[in-house]
Design an enzyme around this catalytic site. Structure first.
Site, short mmCIF file in Angstrom:
data_model
loop_
_atom_site.label_atom_id
_atom_site.label_comp_id
_atom_site.label_asym_id
_atom_site.label_seq_id
_atom_site.Cartn_x
_atom_site.Cartn_y
_atom_site.Cartn_z
N THR A 13 0.91 -0.98 0.04
CA THR A 13 0.00 -0.20 -0.10
C THR A 13 0.90 1.27 -0.04
O THR A 13 0.57 2.12 -0.91
CB THR A 13 -0.91 -0.12 1.23
OG1 THR A 13 -1.69 -1.28 1.28
CG2 THR A 13 -1.86 1.09 1.35
N GLY A 185 -8.48 -1.70 5.47
CA GLY A 185 -7.39 -1.54 5.14
C GLY A 185 -6.51 -0.70 5.99
O GLY A 185 -5.30 -0.32 5.79
N GLU A 188 -3.81 -3.11 11.38
CA GLU A 188 -2.65 -3.78 11.27
C GLU A 188 -2.85 -5.21 10.73
O GLU A 188 -4.11 -5.73 11.03
CB GLU A 188 -1.71 -3.92 12.42
CG GLU A 188 -1.55 -2.45 13.08
CD GLU A 188 -0.50 -1.73 12.06
OE1 GLU A 188 0.76 -2.21 12.00
OE2 GLU A 188 -0.68 -0.41 11.68
N LYS A 203 4.32 4.38 18.12
CA LYS A 203 4.23 5.65 17.90
C LYS A 203 4.63 6.63 18.95
O LYS A 203 5.28 7.70 18.82
CB LYS A 203 2.93 5.89 17.15
CG LYS A 203 2.66 5.29 15.94
CD LYS A 203 1.20 5.41 15.59
CE LYS A 203 0.95 4.56 14.20
NZ LYS A 203 -0.20 4.31 13.77
N GLY A 300 -2.96 5.05 5.26
CA GLY A 300 -3.32 5.09 3.68
C GLY A 300 -2.11 4.98 2.84
O GLY A 300 -1.01 5.62 3.25
#
Ligand code: HSE
Length: 435
Positions: A13, A185, A188, A203, A300
Site C-alpha cells: 500500500t 485496510g 494492522e 508511535k 493510507g
C-alpha cells in the site's frame, strides 16, 4: 544535474503510493530539490497493479538493493522488525541513507539503527512512522525546537479511533466495527496491535523521544487497549461531559516521564475529542508556544507516501552534508539525551471514571464509599441507573485527582464485596487544558 537514485523495498500500500507520488509530482519535486529524484530499483516479491513502474529494475530479493552501488537512498516499506532490521542495518553499513515508515522498527531498534547510521555517516528519515501523513515529527523536533515540551497527547491509531467513533455515534458493536476497519485496510496485519494499543505505543515511544530528548524506550510504555469499553461506558461518560478516546500520552512531570497508552476521558469540547473516524491528531503543549494541534490522515497509501517522499526530498537535499551537520535523529544531540526516568503507571495521578455493577440493596453504596475514602479517593460526581433483570444496577462515579496505586487498592477491596458483580471498569481522565 545528476539525479538522486532511490531504491524501494516493498511495493504494498505505502510502496505503491510512494511510486505514484514521486512520479506524479516529479517536476515539482525537482524544483524543490534542485535535481531529479529517480526510482532505479524496486525490491518486491510481486508487482502491485496500483502503480505503474515502467522499466524500473525489480529484484525479488530485497537485499539486492543493499548491494546496488547506484542506490543513494533505500526506502524500507516491508514492515515487521526481523528482515526489516537486517535490511536497514546492512544498507547503512553499505553507506546508504534510509527512509522508513516502520514504527515498530524505529521504536524497538531505533537506538541501534541511529548509532550505526552515525558511525557510517548516513541519515535515517522516519516521518511516516507516526501519524502517517501528519508531519508531527518535524513539527516536534524542528518547528517547536525553541520550547521545553510539557506534554504530548495523541490519537495515533486510526483503527481504534474509528471503532470508538462508530460505537459512540451509532451504538455499534466493537467486533463488527473492527471487521469493517480491517476490510477498509486501516488495521494492522494483526489487529490486536491496533485495539490493544501496541501500534500506538510504538508511535508514542517515537514522539516522546523527540519531545523530551530521551532514548527510545518502547518496553517502558504502559499499554492498555480498548477491548473492554462498552457502549454503556460511552453513554455514561457523555452524561458527565466527556468522550472516550484511545490516547498516547507522554508527559514531563518534572519528577520523571509518563509514557502511557490507554482509553481516556477527555472533555467533549476540546478539539481532540472531536477528531473522529480514522483521522489522527496530536496535541503538543510547549512552554513558549502553548497548546498546538496537528491533524490529518494517519494511514493510507498516499497520505503515508506524503511523509515518505518528504523524507526522500529532505535527504536528497542533504546528501552532500555530513550527518553531524544535519538535524539529529531524535531532535537532540545523540550524546545529550536525557536519563530522566520513565515513571510506573502506579505513580500516575489523575481523576478517574469508575463503573461498577452492584446488587441494589441497602448499604452497598456505603461500603463502596468507605473503601474509597480509606484510600483517600474523593468522589466528584456520581449516578446510579438501570436495574437489570438480575437486580444489579450500574453505579458510575467520577473521582477527584488521585494516585493510581491508591485507586487500585480501593478497587481491589471493592471487588471482594459480595454485592459487587462482574468486572469493575476504571478509565483515566485528562483535562488537556494546557495547565
Ligand atoms: N493500523 C494503523 C492505524 C495504521 O490504524 O492507525 C497506521 O500506522
Amino acid at each position: 544535474m545528476k539525479s538522486v537514485k532511490v531504491g524501494i523495498a516493498g511495493l504494498g500500500t505505502v510502496g505503491s503510493g510512494t511510486v505514484n507520488v514521486l512520479q506524479r509530482n516529479a517536476a515539482e519535486i525537482t524544483r524543490r530539490v534542485g535535481r531529479p529524484i529517480e526510482i532505479t530499483h524496486i525490491g518486491a516479491r510481486r508487482l502491485n497493479p496500483a502503480c505503474d513502474i515502467g522499466d524500473i529494475k525489480v529484484s525479488e530479493d530485497i537485499f539486492a538493493l543493499v548491494d546496488d552501488p547506484e542506490v543513494d537512498i533505500l526506502v524500507e516499506l516491508i514492515g515487521g522488525t526481523t528482515t526489516a532490521r537486517d535490511l536497514v542495518l546492512a544498507a547503512i553499513r553499505n553507506g546508504k541513507h534510509i527512509v522508513t515508515a516502520n514504527k515498530a522498527l524505529i521504536a524497538e531498534y531505533g537506538n541501534e539503527i541511529f548509532q550505526t547510521a552515525q558511525e557510517h555517516n548516513v541519515d535515517v528519515g522516519f516521518e511516516a512512522s507516526v501519524a502517517g501523513g501528519v508531519p508531527i515529527l518535524k513539527a516536534l523536533g524542528e518547528g517547536l525546537a525553541a520550547n521545553r515540551i510539557k506534554w504530548v497527547a495523541g490519537i495515533i491509531n486510526g483503527t481504534g479511533n474509528f471503532i470508538l467513533t462508530e460505537m459512540q455515534e451509532k451504538g455499534r458493536d466493537f467486533a463488527e466495527v473492527l471487521a469493517e476497519a480491517q476490510a477498509l485496510g486501516y488495521a494492522e496485519a494483526d489487529p490486536t496491535f491496533d485495539v490493544e494499543g501496541i501500534d500506538a505505543a510504538h508511535k508514542l515511544t517515537i514522539l516522546a523521544s523527540i519531545a523530551f530528548g530521551i532514548p527510545l524506550q518502547f518496553s517502558k510504555v504502559y499499554t492498555e487497549g480498548i477491548t473492554r469499553i462498552t457502549t454503556e461506558d460511552i453513554s455514561a461518560v457523555d452524561y458527565f461531559g466527556y468522550r472516550i478516546k484511545h490516547l498516547g500520552i507522554a508527559k514531563d512531570t518534572g519528577n520523571g516521564i509518563e509514557l502511557r497508552v490507554h482509553p481516556t476521558l477527555i472533555p467533549k469540547e476540546v478539539l481532540l475529542a472531536n477528531v473522529n473516524g480514522v483521522m489522527n491528531a496530536v496535541m503538543v503543549e510547549g512552554d513558549a508556544v502553548g497548546p498546538t494541534l496537528y491533524y490529518g490522515a494517519g494511514a493510507g497509501s498516499e497520505p503515508t507516501a506524503s511523509a515518505v517522499v518528504a523524507d526522500i526530498i529532505e535527504l536528497s537535499r542533504a546528501l552532500t552534508v555530513d550527518q553531524v551537520e544535519r538535524a539529529p535523529f531524535l531532535g537532540f544531540q545523540a550524546e545529550q539525551l536525557s536519563t530522566d526516568e520513565v515513571l510506573s503507571i502506579e505513580d500516575v495521578m489523575c481523576p478517574y471514571y469508575v463503573r461498577l455493577h452492584v446488587q441494589d440493596k441497602t448499604g452497598v453504596l456505603a461500603d463502596i464509599t468507605r473503601l474509597l475514602s480509606a484510600e483517600g479517593v474523593s468522589i466528584e460526581a456520581m449516578f446510579q441507573r438501570d436495574t437489570d433483570e438480575e437486580g444489579y444496577v450500574s453505579i458510575v462515579l467520577m473521582t477527584h485527582r488521585i494516585r493510581e496505586s491508591a485507586l487500585q487498592n480501593a478497587l481491589e477491596k471493592i471487588a471482594e464485596l459480595e454485592a459487587v458483580g462482574n468486572e469493575i471498569m476504571r478509565i483515566r481522565v485528562e483535562a488537556l487544558d494546557a495547565s
